[in-house]
Design a protein around this motif. Sequence first.
Motif, short mmCIF file in Angstrom:
data_model
loop_
_atom_site.label_atom_id
_atom_site.label_comp_id
_atom_site.label_asym_id
_atom_site.label_seq_id
_atom_site.Cartn_x
_atom_site.Cartn_y
_atom_site.Cartn_z
N LYS A 203 0.82 -1.21 0.00
CA LYS A 203 0.00 0.00 0.00
C LYS A 203 0.86 1.27 0.00
O LYS A 203 1.88 1.34 0.69
CB LYS A 203 -0.91 0.01 1.23
CG LYS A 203 -1.83 1.22 1.32
CD LYS A 203 -2.71 1.15 2.55
CE LYS A 203 -3.59 2.38 2.67
NZ LYS A 203 -4.46 2.33 3.88
N THR B 172 0.67 5.84 -0.53
CA THR B 172 -0.10 7.08 -0.66
C THR B 172 0.77 8.15 -1.31
O THR B 172 1.91 8.34 -0.91
CB THR B 172 -0.57 7.59 0.72
OG1 THR B 172 -1.41 6.60 1.32
CG2 THR B 172 -1.35 8.89 0.58
N TYR C 149 -9.64 10.45 -10.42
CA TYR C 149 -10.69 10.93 -9.53
C TYR C 149 -10.65 12.45 -9.53
O TYR C 149 -9.62 13.05 -9.81
CB TYR C 149 -10.47 10.44 -8.09
CG TYR C 149 -11.11 9.12 -7.75
CD1 TYR C 149 -10.39 7.93 -7.85
CD2 TYR C 149 -12.43 9.06 -7.32
CE1 TYR C 149 -10.97 6.72 -7.53
CE2 TYR C 149 -13.02 7.84 -7.00
CZ TYR C 149 -12.28 6.68 -7.11
OH TYR C 149 -12.86 5.48 -6.79
N LYS D 112 -15.66 9.62 -9.48
CA LYS D 112 -14.74 8.87 -10.33
C LYS D 112 -14.50 9.59 -11.64
O LYS D 112 -15.40 10.19 -12.21
CB LYS D 112 -15.32 7.48 -10.61
CG LYS D 112 -15.50 6.61 -9.39
CD LYS D 112 -16.15 5.28 -9.77
CE LYS D 112 -16.36 4.42 -8.52
NZ LYS D 112 -17.02 3.15 -8.85
N GLU E 105 -10.27 2.49 -11.24
CA GLU E 105 -10.06 1.16 -10.66
C GLU E 105 -8.66 1.06 -10.05
O GLU E 105 -7.66 1.37 -10.68
CB GLU E 105 -10.24 0.08 -11.73
CG GLU E 105 -11.64 -0.03 -12.30
CD GLU E 105 -11.94 1.06 -13.31
OE1 GLU E 105 -13.12 1.33 -13.55
OE2 GLU E 105 -10.97 1.66 -13.86
N TYR F 299 -7.66 2.63 -7.33
CA TYR F 299 -7.28 3.86 -6.62
C TYR F 299 -8.38 4.29 -5.65
O TYR F 299 -9.54 3.98 -5.84
CB TYR F 299 -7.07 5.01 -7.61
CG TYR F 299 -6.05 4.73 -8.69
CD1 TYR F 299 -6.46 4.26 -9.94
CD2 TYR F 299 -4.70 4.94 -8.48
CE1 TYR F 299 -5.54 3.99 -10.94
CE2 TYR F 299 -3.76 4.69 -9.47
CZ TYR F 299 -4.20 4.22 -10.70
OH TYR F 299 -3.28 3.97 -11.70
N LYS F 300 -7.95 4.98 -4.61
CA LYS F 300 -8.88 5.62 -3.69
C LYS F 300 -8.40 7.03 -3.44
O LYS F 300 -7.21 7.32 -3.54
CB LYS F 300 -8.92 4.85 -2.34
CG LYS F 300 -9.69 3.56 -2.36
CD LYS F 300 -9.59 2.83 -1.03
CE LYS F 300 -10.06 3.65 0.14
NZ LYS F 300 -10.04 2.90 1.41
N SER G 223 -9.41 10.77 -0.89
CA SER G 223 -10.21 11.37 0.17
C SER G 223 -9.98 12.87 0.15
O SER G 223 -8.95 13.35 -0.29
CB SER G 223 -9.84 10.78 1.54
OG SER G 223 -8.51 11.18 1.90
N GLU H 218 -4.18 0.89 -2.69
CA GLU H 218 -4.27 -0.11 -1.61
C GLU H 218 -3.38 -1.32 -1.92
O GLU H 218 -2.74 -1.86 -1.03
CB GLU H 218 -5.72 -0.57 -1.44
CG GLU H 218 -6.66 0.52 -0.94
CD GLU H 218 -6.74 0.57 0.58
OE1 GLU H 218 -6.01 -0.20 1.24
OE2 GLU H 218 -7.50 1.38 1.11
#
Lengths: 115, 112
Positions: B18, B20, B47, B57, B62, B64-65, B67, B79
């Motif tokens: 993982k 960031t 994003y 999105k 796909e 990825y995240k 915040s 992740e």
Amino acid sequence: SQELEQSPQSLIVQEGKNLTINCTSSKTLYGLYWYKQKYGEGLIFLMMLQKGGEEKSHEKITAKLDEKKQQSSLHITASQPSHAGIYLCGAALNAGGTSYGKLTFGQGTILTVHP
Amino acid sequence: EAQVTQNPRYLITVTGKKLTVTCSQNMNHEYMSWYRQDPGLGLRQIYYSMNVEVTDKGDVPEGYKVSRKEKRNFPLILESPSPNQTSLYFCASSFHQGYGYTFGSGTRLTVV
């Protein structure tokens, strides 16, 4: 296929020559942005067009958006080596796109200017 | 100086670990966005965010995240990175519609 098509993909010109890069979409362009990028680096904002028929200039670079808002052109007059780089067009392809910051980019045009 | 700051600039990691990538802007911009740039595929939106706690999105979300807990920060989270996420990543921010995005300097990610 790309939603935004740029042409040509690459361009080699002699210093002092004029050149034009095109950006075409089958959809209405709600906000059309032109950027310049040096290889591997971040994008530099050049100008933004919103209204059909709009034209903007900055130094030797002029951008136009056609009346139908489906094509834009970027014209460089009397090119210089400092103009070399990758030129990208970006656009909102739906009416809400500009409100939401959702932009689609073309693949870019690589410009080489020989002294 | 008004800018978008991404960190790190370069990152080599292994599959599944993982990570960031941070992005911060000091211009009080509402809109922030993440893009990846790949040869032959151009710049594609991952994003985007219209304001704090409002994200959506892009074209290639796909794997990825994101915040947006604070207005200035918009981290990109992988992740479980895979080799196909090897790419040049850009964060960008904008004040409002009608204004161009300001781009960060990019993060070159290699997943082995």
